[in-house]
Scaffold this motif. Structure first.
Motif, PDB file in Angstrom:
ATOM      1  N   TRP A  63       8.185   7.791   5.705  1.00  0.00           N
ATOM      2  CA  TRP A  63       7.821   6.960   6.663  1.00  0.00           C
ATOM      3  C   TRP A  63       8.445   5.944   7.415  1.00  0.00           C
ATOM      4  CZ3 TRP A  63       6.222   1.547   6.656  1.00  0.00           C
ATOM      5  CH2 TRP A  63       6.828   0.698   5.629  1.00  0.00           C
ATOM      6  N   ASP A 117       9.463  -3.098   5.436  1.00  0.00           N
ATOM      7  CA  ASP A 117       8.708  -2.628   4.056  1.00  0.00           C
ATOM      8  C   ASP A 117       7.914  -3.839   3.865  1.00  0.00           C
ATOM      9  OD1 ASP A 117       8.217  -1.212   1.640  1.00  0.00           O
ATOM     10  OD2 ASP A 117       9.350  -2.783   0.624  1.00  0.00           O
ATOM     11  N   ARG A 149       1.138   1.575   6.860  1.00  0.00           N
ATOM     12  CA  ARG A 149       2.510   2.278   6.793  1.00  0.00           C
ATOM     13  C   ARG A 149       2.717   3.707   6.872  1.00  0.00           C
ATOM     14  NH1 ARG A 149       5.200  -1.470   2.768  1.00  0.00           N
ATOM     15  NH2 ARG A 149       5.981   0.187   1.527  1.00  0.00           N
ATOM     16  N   THR A 150       2.572   3.947   8.120  1.00  0.00           N
ATOM     17  CA  THR A 150       2.721   5.381   8.676  1.00  0.00           C
ATOM     18  C   THR A 150       4.054   5.487   9.742  1.00  0.00           C
ATOM     19  OG1 THR A 150       1.359   5.091  10.954  1.00  0.00           O
ATOM     20  CG2 THR A 150       0.199   5.470   8.375  1.00  0.00           C
ATOM     21  N   LEU A 178       0.828  -1.325  -0.031  1.00  0.00           N
ATOM     22  CA  LEU A 178       0.190   0.091  -0.092  1.00  0.00           C
ATOM     23  C   LEU A 178       0.974   1.249   0.016  1.00  0.00           C
ATOM     24  CD1 LEU A 178      -2.867  -0.935   2.502  1.00  0.00           C
ATOM     25  CD2 LEU A 178      -2.891  -1.233   0.287  1.00  0.00           C
ATOM     26  N   ASP A 179       0.279   2.337  -0.501  1.00  0.00           N
ATOM     27  CA  ASP A 179       1.006   3.742  -0.414  1.00  0.00           C
ATOM     28  C   ASP A 179       1.465   4.110   1.093  1.00  0.00           C
ATOM     29  OD1 ASP A 179       0.771   3.798  -3.179  1.00  0.00           O
ATOM     30  OD2 ASP A 179      -0.989   5.008  -3.206  1.00  0.00           O
ATOM     31  N   ALA A 180       2.431   4.747   1.100  1.00  0.00           N
ATOM     32  CA  ALA A 180       2.876   5.282   2.400  1.00  0.00           C
ATOM     33  C   ALA A 180       3.508   6.745   2.323  1.00  0.00           C
ATOM     34  CB  ALA A 180       4.094   4.488   2.714  1.00  0.00           C
ATOM     35  N   THR A 221       5.677   9.912   2.188  1.00  0.00           N
ATOM     36  CA  THR A 221       7.290   9.958   2.087  1.00  0.00           C
ATOM     37  C   THR A 221       7.975  10.057   3.552  1.00  0.00           C
ATOM     38  OG1 THR A 221       6.851  11.242   0.029  1.00  0.00           O
ATOM     39  CG2 THR A 221       8.973  11.501   1.084  1.00  0.00           C
TER      40      THR A 221
END
Length: 273
Positions: A148, A161, A167-168, A142-144, A146
């Motif tokens: 993170w 990863d 993903r925060t 999933l997107d995270a 920049t």
């Protein structure tokens, strides 16, 4: 509030360090993820088990946390040590909970010593220990935001990863705190265990049925153990509930604590039915 206890015994394998709550209700014994401590397990599970009236017990495995490596570096020896501790320190059967490797051992205990186990809570459980044989998600992560992973040590970037679905930076900080909590363990013993021929339990593929209440909770983005092997293993649990959570990976308890509490409370309700 957890109390630290380690009861001396003539048999060193009985001296597993553990913390327990002050409650006097039925026991739930919680086993840690590989290389992690009982403090990390308590941070993951205590909020989910709160107010249930259970005697929460958090164990360090041999060579983990505050425990010395007091058994051979094999999973069967680890399992036997935990079973010996259960035989001497709790009134069986008990509820068993665990994450990842701890869940792998808990499931093994239910196969080999079902007399000790009243129910299983398995979080992101390992099912097949050999990495090449695991059925892992092939979708991109999933997107995270920049940066993170900026606060994590560089050597952990690849692991986090692959491991994290939520993903925060906040989740990363929570996981890093868990990874560094508790005693240091014995890294040499852990490496010998993980790389040796005895890492897999000898009955890993045995189709033994456990008919107590089971909850298997997995992360949709878990690229460490996946979620598909766990679903196929549900045939072993006729009273099992399986859940896969989106935006969650291998550190699901730290990524989705609110959902974990809800699902844990449902499992506890079924154990009392």
């Amino acid at each position: 509030m957890l109390e630290h206890t380690a009861i001396p015994s003539e048999d060193a394998s009985m001296n597993l360090a553990y913390d327990q709550s002050a409650d006097t209700g039925p026991a739930v014994v919680c086993l840690p993820m590989f290389s992690m401590s009982r403090a990390a397990t308590a941070a993951a599970l205590s909020p989910a088990l709160a107010d249930a009236g259970l005697r929460e017990i958090y164990l360090d495995l041999p060579g983990h946390g505050d425990n010395p490596a007091n058994c051979p570096p094999t999973s069967q020896s680890m399992l036997d040590t935990v079973c010996a501790w259960l035989d001497h320190h709790v009134d069986a059967p008990v509820l068993l909970a665990g994450g990842s490797y701890g869940a792998y051992l808990a499931a093994g205990i239910a196969r080999q010593r079902p007399d000790l186990v009243a129910g299983l809570l398995l979080l992101c459980p390992g099912v097949t220990i050999a990495r090449p044989s695991r059925d892992l998600p092939d979708q991109p992560p999933l997107d995270a935001p920049t940066g993170w992973l900026d606060t994590a040590p560089t050597e952990l970037h690849a692991h986090l990863d692959a491991a994290l679905g939520h993903r925060t930076p906040t989740v990363v900080a929570t996981v890093l705190a868990a990874l560094t909590s508790g005693g240091p363990g014995d890294p040499t013993f852990q490496q010998q265990l993980q790389s040796g021929p005895g890492y897999a339990l000898p009955d890993e593929n045995t189709e033994v049925v456990f008919d107590g209440p089971v909850s298997v909770i997995t992360g949709r983005q878990d690229r460490i153990v996946g979620y598909a092997d766990q679903f196929r293993a549900m045939r072993r649990y006729p009273r099992g509930t399986y859940t896969v959570i989106d935006a969650a990976g291998h550190y699901l308890p730290y990524e989705q604590p609110t959902l974990l509490r809800s699902l844990t409370q449902d499992w506890l309700r079924r154990t009392r039915g």
